[in-house]
Scaffold this motif. Structure first.
Motif, short mmCIF file in Angstrom:
data_model
loop_
_atom_site.label_atom_id
_atom_site.label_comp_id
_atom_site.label_asym_id
_atom_site.label_seq_id
_atom_site.Cartn_x
_atom_site.Cartn_y
_atom_site.Cartn_z
N MET A 1 0.83 -1.20 0.00
CA MET A 1 0.00 0.00 0.00
C MET A 1 0.87 1.26 0.00
SD MET A 1 -3.45 0.55 2.11
CE MET A 1 -4.39 2.05 2.00
N ASP A 2 1.98 1.22 0.73
CA ASP A 2 2.93 2.34 0.70
C ASP A 2 3.39 2.59 -0.74
OD1 ASP A 2 3.00 3.07 3.36
OD2 ASP A 2 4.77 1.87 3.83
N LYS A 3 3.78 1.53 -1.40
CA LYS A 3 4.35 1.63 -2.75
C LYS A 3 3.29 1.97 -3.80
CE LYS A 3 7.14 -1.03 -5.99
NZ LYS A 3 6.48 -1.87 -6.96
N ASP A 4 2.19 1.24 -3.81
CA ASP A 4 1.20 1.38 -4.88
C ASP A 4 0.22 2.53 -4.65
OD1 ASP A 4 2.36 -0.90 -5.88
OD2 ASP A 4 0.71 -2.23 -5.35
N THR A 5 -0.22 2.72 -3.43
CA THR A 5 -1.29 3.67 -3.15
C THR A 5 -0.75 5.02 -2.73
OG1 THR A 5 -2.72 1.82 -2.56
CG2 THR A 5 -3.44 4.02 -1.87
N PHE A 6 0.03 5.06 -1.67
CA PHE A 6 0.47 6.34 -1.13
C PHE A 6 1.47 7.05 -2.03
CE2 PHE A 6 -0.60 4.14 3.03
CZ PHE A 6 -1.88 4.65 3.05
N GLN A 7 2.16 6.31 -2.90
CA GLN A 7 3.09 6.95 -3.84
C GLN A 7 2.43 7.29 -5.18
OE1 GLN A 7 6.93 5.06 -4.11
NE2 GLN A 7 7.09 4.87 -1.91
N ASN A 8 1.16 6.94 -5.32
CA ASN A 8 0.42 7.33 -6.52
C ASN A 8 0.31 8.86 -6.53
OD1 ASN A 8 -2.36 8.27 -7.59
ND2 ASN A 8 -2.08 6.27 -8.55
N PRO A 9 0.70 9.53 -7.62
CA PRO A 9 0.73 11.00 -7.63
C PRO A 9 -0.61 11.66 -7.28
CG PRO A 9 1.84 10.13 -9.56
CD PRO A 9 1.20 8.96 -8.86
N GLU A 10 -1.71 11.11 -7.79
CA GLU A 10 -3.02 11.71 -7.51
C GLU A 10 -3.40 11.53 -6.03
OE1 GLU A 10 -7.59 11.70 -9.29
OE2 GLU A 10 -6.17 10.19 -9.99
N VAL A 11 -3.15 10.35 -5.49
CA VAL A 11 -3.43 10.09 -4.07
C VAL A 11 -2.55 10.98 -3.20
CG1 VAL A 11 -3.22 8.38 -2.21
CG2 VAL A 11 -4.23 7.71 -4.40
N ALA A 12 -1.27 11.00 -3.48
CA ALA A 12 -0.32 11.78 -2.67
C ALA A 12 -0.68 13.26 -2.67
CB ALA A 12 1.10 11.56 -3.16
N LEU B 1 -13.70 9.35 12.46
CA LEU B 1 -14.66 9.29 11.36
C LEU B 1 -14.88 7.83 10.99
CD1 LEU B 1 -13.45 12.31 9.20
CD2 LEU B 1 -15.45 12.19 10.70
N SER B 2 -13.77 7.13 10.70
CA SER B 2 -13.91 5.71 10.39
C SER B 2 -12.55 5.03 10.26
CB SER B 2 -14.66 5.53 9.07
OG SER B 2 -14.85 4.16 8.79
N PRO B 3 -12.47 3.78 10.75
CA PRO B 3 -11.33 2.95 10.39
C PRO B 3 -11.67 2.22 9.08
CG PRO B 3 -12.62 1.87 12.08
CD PRO B 3 -13.31 3.17 11.77
N VAL B 4 -10.67 2.00 8.25
CA VAL B 4 -10.87 1.27 7.00
C VAL B 4 -9.82 0.18 6.95
CG1 VAL B 4 -10.96 1.41 4.48
CG2 VAL B 4 -11.74 3.36 5.87
N PRO B 5 -10.21 -1.07 7.28
CA PRO B 5 -9.22 -2.15 7.30
C PRO B 5 -8.87 -2.65 5.91
CG PRO B 5 -11.38 -2.97 7.92
CD PRO B 5 -11.53 -1.50 7.70
N GLY B 6 -7.63 -3.12 5.77
CA GLY B 6 -7.20 -3.80 4.56
C GLY B 6 -6.51 -2.92 3.54
N TYR B 7 -5.86 -3.62 2.62
CA TYR B 7 -5.16 -2.98 1.50
C TYR B 7 -6.18 -2.30 0.59
CZ TYR B 7 -2.82 -2.61 -3.01
OH TYR B 7 -2.33 -2.14 -4.19
N GLN B 8 -5.86 -1.09 0.15
CA GLN B 8 -6.72 -0.35 -0.77
C GLN B 8 -5.90 0.07 -1.98
OE1 GLN B 8 -10.07 0.30 -0.03
NE2 GLN B 8 -9.74 -0.90 1.82
N LYS B 9 -6.40 -0.22 -3.17
CA LYS B 9 -5.76 0.25 -4.39
C LYS B 9 -5.99 1.76 -4.50
CE LYS B 9 -6.18 -4.05 -6.95
NZ LYS B 9 -6.73 -4.71 -8.12
N PRO B 10 -5.19 2.46 -5.33
CA PRO B 10 -5.28 3.92 -5.39
C PRO B 10 -6.67 4.49 -5.65
CG PRO B 10 -3.31 3.19 -6.52
CD PRO B 10 -4.08 1.95 -6.15
N LYS B 11 -7.37 4.01 -6.66
CA LYS B 11 -8.66 4.60 -7.01
C LYS B 11 -9.71 4.42 -5.90
CE LYS B 11 -12.03 5.06 -10.68
NZ LYS B 11 -12.47 4.65 -12.00
N PRO B 12 -9.91 3.20 -5.39
CA PRO B 12 -10.87 3.05 -4.29
C PRO B 12 -10.45 3.82 -3.04
CG PRO B 12 -10.35 0.90 -5.22
CD PRO B 12 -9.43 1.90 -5.86
N PHE B 13 -9.14 3.86 -2.77
CA PHE B 13 -8.66 4.62 -1.61
C PHE B 13 -8.99 6.09 -1.76
CE2 PHE B 13 -5.62 7.35 0.46
CZ PHE B 13 -5.78 6.95 1.77
N LEU B 14 -8.74 6.65 -2.92
CA LEU B 14 -9.01 8.07 -3.17
C LEU B 14 -10.50 8.36 -3.02
CD1 LEU B 14 -7.48 10.62 -3.76
CD2 LEU B 14 -7.67 10.13 -6.19
#
Length: 178
Positions: free
Chosen positions: A65-76, A140-153
Motif C-alpha cells: 500500500m505504501d508503494k502502490d497507493t500512497f506513492q500514486n501522484p493523484e493520491v499523494a 470518522l472511520s477505520p478502513v481495514p485492509g489494503y486499498q488500491k489507489p482509485k478506491p482509496f481516493l
C-alpha cells in the motif's frame, strides 16, 4: 574539431532535464508523527483532518500500500492537501496521548500491540488499517485492509471533502441500500 551530440555537457543537461521532469510526476507524502499532527491540528489557523496509516514492519500488504497507493501522484497530492498524514506502528513502543489519556505498548505473545492502534482499530488488529479523523481528532472511520489507489481516493474524498456529512457511504459509493 567536430562536436558530438553526446558530449558530457549535453548528457548532464539531458539527465538534469529528465530528473526534473520525473520529479514533477512524483508527489512525496510528508508523513508526521502522532504528536506532530496533533499539535498542527490544535494550533493551525485552518486545521486539516488527520489520516493515520496503522502498519507493522512485518506486514507485506502495508508495504504494498505504501508503494502502490500512497506513492500514486493523484493520491499523494490529494492527501497532502487535505490531511495531516501519520504513520503509526501498530507495535510501536512509545506512549501516545490522545484526548487526555496515555496509551502504551502492551506485550502479548511474541511481540505485542500498541493500545492506541487497538483503540483506533476498534479492537480489530488488522494491518494495514487506515484511520480517518476529523479536524478535532474525532473518529470518522477505520478502513481495514489494503486499498488500491482509485478506491482509496474515493474513500479519502468522502471524508476529506465532507461528503460524509450529507450522504451515507452506500449512497455516495452507488451501492444499493441495506
Amino acid at each position: 574539431m567536430k562536436r558530438s551530440f553526446f558530449s558530457s555537457t549535453n548528457i548532464i543537461l539531458g539527465l538534469a532535464f529528465l530528473l526534473g521532469t520525473l520529479q514533477g510526476f512524483a508527489q512525496e507524502v510528508k508523513w508526521l508523527t502522532w504528536d506532530e499532527a496533533a499539535n498542527l491540528s490544535a494550533t493551525a489557523e485552518n486545521p486539516k483532518k488527520v489520516f493515520i496509516d496503522v502498519y507493522t514492519d512485518w506486514c507485506g500488504w502495508c508495504k504494498k500500500m505504501d508503494k502502490d497507493t500512497f506513492q500514486n501522484p493523484e493520491v499523494a497530492a490529494y492527501m497532502s492537501e487535505n490531511y495531516y498524514m501519520v504513520k503509526l506502528d501498530g507495535e510501536g513502543k512509545e506512549p501516545i496521548v490522545y484526548k487526555g489519556k496515555t496509551y502504551k505498548f502492551v506485550p502479548s505473545g511474541r511481540k505485542g500491540y500498541h493500545e492506541f492502534a487497538a483503540t483506533l482499530m476498534q479492537g480489530r488488529l488488522s494491518y494495514p488499517t487506515t484511520i480517518f479523523l476529523d479536524e478535532e481528532l474525532n473518529m470518522l472511520s477505520p478502513v481495514p485492509g489494503y486499498q488500491k489507489p482509485k478506491p482509496f481516493l474515493n474513500i479519502a474524498r468522502y471524508f476529506g471533502d465532507d461528503i460524509y456529512l450529507e450522504k451515507d457511504w452506500n449512497t455516495y459509493a452507488g451501492k444499493p441500500g441495506k
